[in-house]
Design an enzyme around this catalytic site. Structure first.
Site, PDB file in Angstrom:
ATOM      1  N   TYR A  53      54.259  12.454   1.643  1.00 38.32           N
ATOM      2  CA  TYR A  53      53.955  11.929   2.979  1.00 38.32           C
ATOM      3  C   TYR A  53      54.910  10.816   3.363  1.00 38.32           C
ATOM      4  O   TYR A  53      55.399  10.097   2.509  1.00 38.32           O
ATOM      5  CB  TYR A  53      52.516  11.389   3.016  1.00 38.32           C
ATOM      6  CG  TYR A  53      51.433  12.430   2.951  1.00 38.32           C
ATOM      7  CD1 TYR A  53      51.706  13.790   3.043  1.00 38.32           C
ATOM      8  CD2 TYR A  53      50.099  12.051   2.773  1.00 38.32           C
ATOM      9  CE1 TYR A  53      50.687  14.730   2.971  1.00 38.32           C
ATOM     10  CE2 TYR A  53      49.087  12.996   2.702  1.00 38.32           C
ATOM     11  CZ  TYR A  53      49.394  14.326   2.795  1.00 38.32           C
ATOM     12  OH  TYR A  53      48.375  15.263   2.714  1.00 38.32           O
ATOM     13  N   SER A 232      42.334  19.122   7.407  1.00 39.30           N
ATOM     14  CA  SER A 232      42.476  19.736   8.737  1.00 39.30           C
ATOM     15  C   SER A 232      41.134  20.113   9.353  1.00 39.30           C
ATOM     16  O   SER A 232      40.989  21.199   9.932  1.00 39.30           O
ATOM     17  CB  SER A 232      43.376  20.977   8.674  1.00 39.30           C
ATOM     18  OG  SER A 232      44.710  20.629   8.434  1.00 39.30           O
ATOM     19  N   PHE A 236      44.473  20.210  13.186  1.00 41.90           N
ATOM     20  CA  PHE A 236      45.588  19.464  13.775  1.00 41.90           C
ATOM     21  C   PHE A 236      45.285  18.992  15.200  1.00 41.90           C
ATOM     22  O   PHE A 236      46.180  18.919  16.044  1.00 41.90           O
ATOM     23  CB  PHE A 236      46.884  20.283  13.770  1.00 41.90           C
ATOM     24  CG  PHE A 236      47.416  20.579  12.399  1.00 41.90           C
ATOM     25  CD1 PHE A 236      47.242  19.695  11.348  1.00 41.90           C
ATOM     26  CD2 PHE A 236      48.103  21.751  12.155  1.00 41.90           C
ATOM     27  CE1 PHE A 236      47.739  19.969  10.081  1.00 41.90           C
ATOM     28  CE2 PHE A 236      48.605  22.047  10.902  1.00 41.90           C
ATOM     29  CZ  PHE A 236      48.417  21.152   9.850  1.00 41.90           C
ATOM     30  N   LEU A 239      40.941  21.449  17.838  1.00 41.20           N
ATOM     31  CA  LEU A 239      39.513  21.581  18.121  1.00 41.20           C
ATOM     32  C   LEU A 239      38.965  20.478  19.028  1.00 41.20           C
ATOM     33  O   LEU A 239      37.807  20.539  19.440  1.00 41.20           O
ATOM     34  CB  LEU A 239      38.729  21.646  16.814  1.00 41.20           C
ATOM     35  CG  LEU A 239      38.829  23.007  16.100  1.00 41.20           C
ATOM     36  CD1 LEU A 239      38.359  22.905  14.648  1.00 41.20           C
ATOM     37  CD2 LEU A 239      38.023  24.063  16.846  1.00 41.20           C
ATOM     38  N   GLY A 241      40.154  20.187  21.882  1.00 44.98           N
ATOM     39  CA  GLY A 241      40.331  20.805  23.194  1.00 44.98           C
ATOM     40  C   GLY A 241      41.501  20.255  23.980  1.00 44.98           C
ATOM     41  O   GLY A 241      41.779  20.714  25.098  1.00 44.98           O
ATOM     42  N   LYS A 242      42.232  19.295  23.404  1.00 44.06           N
ATOM     43  CA  LYS A 242      43.285  18.620  24.180  1.00 44.06           C
ATOM     44  C   LYS A 242      44.509  19.491  24.446  1.00 44.06           C
ATOM     45  O   LYS A 242      45.350  19.142  25.290  1.00 44.06           O
ATOM     46  CB  LYS A 242      43.697  17.321  23.499  1.00 44.06           C
ATOM     47  CG  LYS A 242      44.386  17.479  22.151  1.00 44.06           C
ATOM     48  CD  LYS A 242      44.663  16.109  21.549  1.00 44.06           C
ATOM     49  CE  LYS A 242      45.330  16.207  20.178  1.00 44.06           C
ATOM     50  NZ  LYS A 242      45.531  14.865  19.574  1.00 44.06           N
TER      51      LYS A 242
END
Length: 344
Positions: A53, A232, A236, A239, A241-242
């Site tokens: 990361y 997740s 990502f 969900l 909705g954006k």
């Protein structure tokens, strides 16, 4: 914040785990420290990171996330109040910036642990995870399986390296990640054969758009006491909705990095819209419903949340007190039956 037992250990981890993979790319060190302060204040005692990361992985930023956690630990004095998890990278041509191409050999694992301990500014890691297997399989949320005989490092060697580090006190426990039911059972079999410690967790993707964990691995989690650390859970951010109706929020991960579009597509968008509409019918945000659904599954030990803003983090953590009704769960399942795992 509810605490749950991590596998067969004496460790109690919060039902929500703070994920960190955006720190060092989408989040600054100051923002990362602010998130950790807030999470601790809300009762989260479980942080998850990885040597590779932040994401997307690249040489110039690799290890930066662990460094941010390390600097926070050094100034906060919170190390003994935390369960700290990190991961060793598996093999892959796209990871040559780590040890000239990471492997899961005894030598590579030792090198990875030593580097992580230094970056994290700690003497031990509570949970050390194999980020993905040393064989081609359906990891990182891929559905389906194409057989390949290749195994770059035998599981027995990988496990023996982890056991040595446990014996030395550098790691306390180990877990799996992006693993299959076969791989998990094989690890358990090898551990039992040698009298070695067994894995205490498995970190795989699990969300309303990918419930493949329920087929096979959920039973393994229950019967073998290897609980899921779900990553997740928001697919990502899809969900929330954006991204519906062609929206491209300027700071959204999928907007910034096309490689994270695995939960996008015509079929996925239809399912997301149905879940979003259902959530609103029940007075919930789509994000809250998605997270609460994951957290209350019986095979889930902890739900790994991540956020790039404090507003997102606060909303995510607030779902710790949310329980979805049997009626709502039945309605979610009704959508799932028609739109089962609609992602490639």
């Amino acid at each position: 914040m509810e605490k749950r037992t991590l596998g067969t250990t004496d460790l109690k981890v919060s039902k929500l785990c703070l994920g960190t993979m955006t720190w060092g790319e989408q989040n600054s060190e100051t923002e990362a420290h602010q998130q950790m302060d807030y999470a601790i204040g809300c009762g989260i005692n479980f942080f998850d990171t990885a040597e590779m990361y932040p994401v997307p992985p690249k040489g110039e930023t690799q290890g930066r996330t662990e460094e941010y956690i390390g600097s926070w630990l050094a100034k906060s004095g919170q190390r003994n109040n935390l369960v700290l998890a990190t991961k060793v990278a598996g093999p892959g041509d796209w990871m040559t910036h780590i040890r000239n191409g990471p492997q899961l050999t005894r030598v590579h694992i030792r090198s990875a642990v030593e580097s992580s301990l230094k970056r994290l500014q700690t003497d031990y890691i509570d949970l050390y995870q194999i980020h993905w297997p040393a064989r081609p399989t359906n990891f990182f949320g891929k559905l389906g399986y194409v057989h390949d005989e290749q195994i770059s490092t035998p599981l027995e060697e990988t496990l023996s390296g982890l056991v040595e580090l446990i014996q030395e006190g550098k790691i306390r426990h180990y877990g799996l990640s992006n693993e299959t039911a076969w791989g998990t059972m094989k690890v358990l079999q090898i551990a039992e054969k040698h009298g070695w410690p067994k894995p205490v967790s498995i970190q795989n993707p699990y969300n309303l758009l990918n419930r493949s964990y329920e087929v096979g691995l959920a039973e393994v989690s229950h019967r073998e006491n290897v609980g899921l650390l779900a990553y997740s859970p928001m697919a990502f951010g899809v969900l929330s909705g954006k991204y519906l109706n062609g929206q491209q929020p300027p700071k959204g991960r999928i907007t910034l990095f096309e490689r994270f579009a695995r939960y996008k597509g015509e079929h996925a968008d239809i399912a997301v819209q149905k879940y979003a509409d259902l959530a609103r019918q029940h007075g919930l945000t789509p994000a809250a419903m998605a997270l609460a659904f994951v957290s209350q599954q019986g095979f889930v030990t902890s739900n790994i949340i991540g956020a790039t803003t404090m507003e997102q983090l606060a909303e995510n953590i607030a779902t710790a007190s949310l329980t979805l009704s049997p009626t709502l769960l039945a309605e979610i399942d009704a959508i799932h039956k028609v739109h089962s795992n609609p992602c490639p």
